[in-house]
Design a protein around this motif. Structure first.
Motif, short mmCIF file in Angstrom:
data_model
loop_
_atom_site.label_atom_id
_atom_site.label_comp_id
_atom_site.label_asym_id
_atom_site.label_seq_id
_atom_site.Cartn_x
_atom_site.Cartn_y
_atom_site.Cartn_z
N THR A 137 -0.33 -9.74 -5.08
CA THR A 137 -0.41 -8.28 -5.02
C THR A 137 0.90 -7.63 -4.57
O THR A 137 0.97 -6.40 -4.48
CB THR A 137 -1.57 -7.81 -4.10
OG1 THR A 137 -1.34 -8.34 -2.79
CG2 THR A 137 -2.91 -8.25 -4.62
N LEU A 140 2.31 -4.65 -6.30
CA LEU A 140 1.88 -3.27 -6.00
C LEU A 140 2.74 -2.62 -4.91
O LEU A 140 2.54 -1.44 -4.58
CB LEU A 140 0.41 -3.26 -5.53
CG LEU A 140 -0.60 -4.04 -6.38
CD1 LEU A 140 -1.98 -4.00 -5.74
CD2 LEU A 140 -0.64 -3.48 -7.80
N ASP A 156 -8.69 -3.62 -10.48
CA ASP A 156 -8.37 -4.50 -11.61
C ASP A 156 -9.28 -4.25 -12.81
O ASP A 156 -9.06 -4.81 -13.89
CB ASP A 156 -8.36 -5.99 -11.20
CG ASP A 156 -9.58 -6.40 -10.42
OD1 ASP A 156 -10.55 -5.62 -10.36
OD2 ASP A 156 -9.58 -7.52 -9.87
N LEU A 193 -4.36 -12.51 -8.71
CA LEU A 193 -3.36 -11.90 -7.82
C LEU A 193 -3.91 -11.90 -6.39
O LEU A 193 -4.63 -10.96 -5.98
CB LEU A 193 -3.07 -10.45 -8.26
CG LEU A 193 -2.54 -10.27 -9.67
CD1 LEU A 193 -3.67 -9.85 -10.61
CD2 LEU A 193 -1.43 -9.25 -9.72
N SER A 195 -4.02 -11.36 -2.47
CA SER A 195 -3.34 -10.52 -1.47
C SER A 195 -2.79 -11.48 -0.42
O SER A 195 -2.39 -12.59 -0.77
CB SER A 195 -4.34 -9.52 -0.90
OG SER A 195 -5.54 -10.17 -0.51
N TRP A 241 -2.16 -3.61 3.65
CA TRP A 241 -2.30 -4.71 2.70
C TRP A 241 -3.74 -5.22 2.74
O TRP A 241 -4.47 -5.00 3.70
CB TRP A 241 -1.36 -5.87 3.08
CG TRP A 241 -0.11 -5.94 2.23
CD1 TRP A 241 0.90 -5.03 2.21
CD2 TRP A 241 0.25 -6.98 1.33
NE1 TRP A 241 1.87 -5.44 1.33
CE2 TRP A 241 1.50 -6.63 0.78
CE3 TRP A 241 -0.35 -8.17 0.93
CZ2 TRP A 241 2.16 -7.43 -0.16
CZ3 TRP A 241 0.32 -8.97 0.00
CH2 TRP A 241 1.55 -8.59 -0.54
N PHE A 276 -7.62 -9.41 -9.01
CA PHE A 276 -7.17 -9.33 -7.62
C PHE A 276 -8.06 -10.24 -6.77
O PHE A 276 -9.24 -10.45 -7.12
CB PHE A 276 -7.28 -7.91 -7.07
CG PHE A 276 -6.29 -6.94 -7.65
CD1 PHE A 276 -4.94 -7.24 -7.72
CD2 PHE A 276 -6.70 -5.69 -8.10
CE1 PHE A 276 -4.02 -6.35 -8.24
CE2 PHE A 276 -5.79 -4.78 -8.63
CZ PHE A 276 -4.45 -5.11 -8.70
N GLU A 278 -9.16 -10.26 -2.84
CA GLU A 278 -9.12 -9.61 -1.52
C GLU A 278 -10.52 -9.46 -1.00
O GLU A 278 -11.48 -9.38 -1.78
CB GLU A 278 -8.44 -8.23 -1.60
CG GLU A 278 -9.09 -7.21 -2.55
CD GLU A 278 -10.38 -6.57 -2.06
OE1 GLU A 278 -10.55 -6.43 -0.84
OE2 GLU A 278 -11.22 -6.20 -2.91
N ALA A 331 0.20 -2.28 -0.35
CA ALA A 331 -0.21 -2.93 -1.61
C ALA A 331 -1.73 -3.03 -1.54
O ALA A 331 -2.28 -4.04 -1.11
CB ALA A 331 0.43 -4.30 -1.75
N CYS A 333 -5.62 -2.85 -3.05
CA CYS A 333 -6.33 -3.14 -4.30
C CYS A 333 -7.80 -3.47 -4.01
O CYS A 333 -8.19 -3.68 -2.87
CB CYS A 333 -5.67 -4.32 -5.01
SG CYS A 333 -5.70 -5.84 -4.07
#
Ligand SMILES: NC(=O)c1ccc[n+]([C@@H]2O[C@H](COP(=O)([O-])OP(=O)(O)OC[C@H]3O[C@@H](n4cnc5c(N)ncnc54)[C@H](OP(=O)(O)O)[C@@H]3O)[C@@H](O)[C@H]2O)c1
Length: 375
Positions: A137, A140, A156, A193, A195, A241, A276, A278, A331, A333
């Motif tokens: 991430t 971003l 996403d 992706l 984090s 983040w 993503f 997270e 960043a 998401c």
């Protein structure tokens, strides 16, 4: 028999050796890049423990002969080499139905070699290979330098948001090349992706001293705190983040693989294939403060409050000035696509903050061991 197992059985029983190319295997050829790493080793360990392990023909590209020898004992094929050996990478990719690319999110030449190999596989055999790539991430990142929290949150399920990111953003050139290859139709691409990944890995590959058990990001701040005697942060540390626990990130990899083998149309690919990873958010200040608390509990420091790093420190602890300022970006998401696939992470930001004591303790012990070896 599981849907996944049934689909693997059909896949393997209908393939011929000529489809599989040089290796002449009848199992699913899987190439693992980054097999000794924190993320890649965790994924490899799960492949090795998978109920369909017997159907996987795993090859790993490994830099160190010592690690290759250790990995051989796990029943996989190892090839000694690096991402810089484009010809080797191309041949290895051309032999794989599934490539897990988890070594370096920013290595464009390496991904170009992998793409050439997969295109060759498609042209020579008709097989439609799958590329599962680990990005991050950091693409971003803004330039907040710890001074503000952004309300921009990337989703996403809205790939147009991600595709609007300029190619100058971290990892973007690689991710764009991958999605373009998917659009050309010679492979299907899936870009995970993560984090900020946390947690200390344990398990057979760590026990065999072949896998790096430690995350990348948090140790920066722990080393920084140990070195300067007080926890630090970029700017005021108010930028935000996301985080994800390593075991749960690995769950996502397995859910994706199992979906691809059982019901491939369920998983978006190409520009619909950004995932993503997270399950929570933190500010850099919260992260640093938790390290401060951990170091106080461990009797290392008294002051738990982080202070701003000066420019020299930002460059020193970030590797470069740019790398240091990256530790103060926003960043943000949401991993909606992974959740739609059935991914159900349960570890939260509190788990991440709690994990910092064990991470700090491990780093301190590592430093002490190094000092003793030097004496
Ligand atoms: N950890 C995180 O929080 C996080 C989050 C988002 C994205 N990422 C990205 O994910 C990728 C992997 O991260 P990680 O934490 O797993 O890193 P890691 O523990 O350092 O592992 C990297 C792996 O890739 C291999 N490798 C690196 N460069 C290579 C080269 N030139 N040739 C051959 N092998 C090479 C390493 O082999 P050796 O054992 O020989 O070094 C190791 O197996 C990185 O690009 C990172 O930026 C990480």
């Amino acid at each position: 028999m599981s849907a996944c197992h049934e689909s693997i059985r059909l896949l393997t029983s209908t393939r011929t050796n000529s489809i599989l190319g040089i290796r002449m295997s009848t199992r699913i050829p899987i190439l693992v890049l980054g097999a000794t790493g924190y993320i890649g080793g965790s994924v490899l360990a799960r492949l090795l423990a998978h109920s369909d392990r017997d159907e996987f023909d795993i090859t790993a590209l490994v830099r160190s002969p010592r690690n290759a020898a250790r990995l051989d004992s796990f029943g996989i094929t190892t090839v000694i080499g690096t991402l810089e050996e484009a010809g080797k990478l191309e041949v290895l990719a051309s032999q794989a139905h599934v490539v897990f690319s988890m070594a370096d999110a920013k290595n464009l030449r390496a991904i170009q070699a992998i793409l050439r190999g997969l295109r060759k596989r498609r042209e020579d055999t008709g097989d439609l290979p799958l590329l599962i790539h680990n990005s991050g991430t950091a693409c971003l990142n803004d330039d907040a330098r710890g001074m503000y929290s952004s309300d921009v949150i990337y989703d996403d399920m809205k790939p147009e948001q991600i595709e609007a990111l300029p190619s100058s953003q971290p990892h973007r050139q690689v991710d764009m090349a991958i999605v373009e290859a998917d659009q050309r139709g010679y492979l299907r691409s899936y870009i995970i992706l993560p984090s900020s990944v946390y947690g200390i890995v344990s398990g057979p590959l760590v026990n065999a001293r072949v896998q790096n058990p430690y995350a990348r990001l948090m140790p920066h701040f722990i080393r920084c705190a140990l070195d300067r005697g007080q926890v630090g942060m970029v700017g005021n540390g108010v930028s935000t983040w996301n985080n994800v626990e390593i075991g749960e990130l690995t769950d996502l990899y397995m859910i994706l693989l199992e979906t691809l083998l059982a019901e491939p149309e369920k998983a978006g690919h190409g520009s619909e294939g950004y995932y993503f990873a997270e399950n929570g958010e933190h500010t850099w200040c919260e992260l640093s403060r938790a390290i401060g608390v951990a170091l106080r509990q461990l009797g290392i420091s008294k002051n738990i409050e982080p202070t701003s790093l000066n420019e020299e420190e930002v460059a020193k602890y970030g590797g470069t000035l740019e790398g240091g300022y990256a530790l103060g970006t926003n960043a943000r998401c949401r991993a909606n696509r992974a959740r739609a696939l059935g991914w159900r992470p349960t570890k939260t930001t509190n788990d991440m903050l709690d994990s910092l004591k064990a991470q700090s303790q491990a780093l301190i012990m590592e430093q002490q061991a190094k000092q003793q070896m030097m004496m």
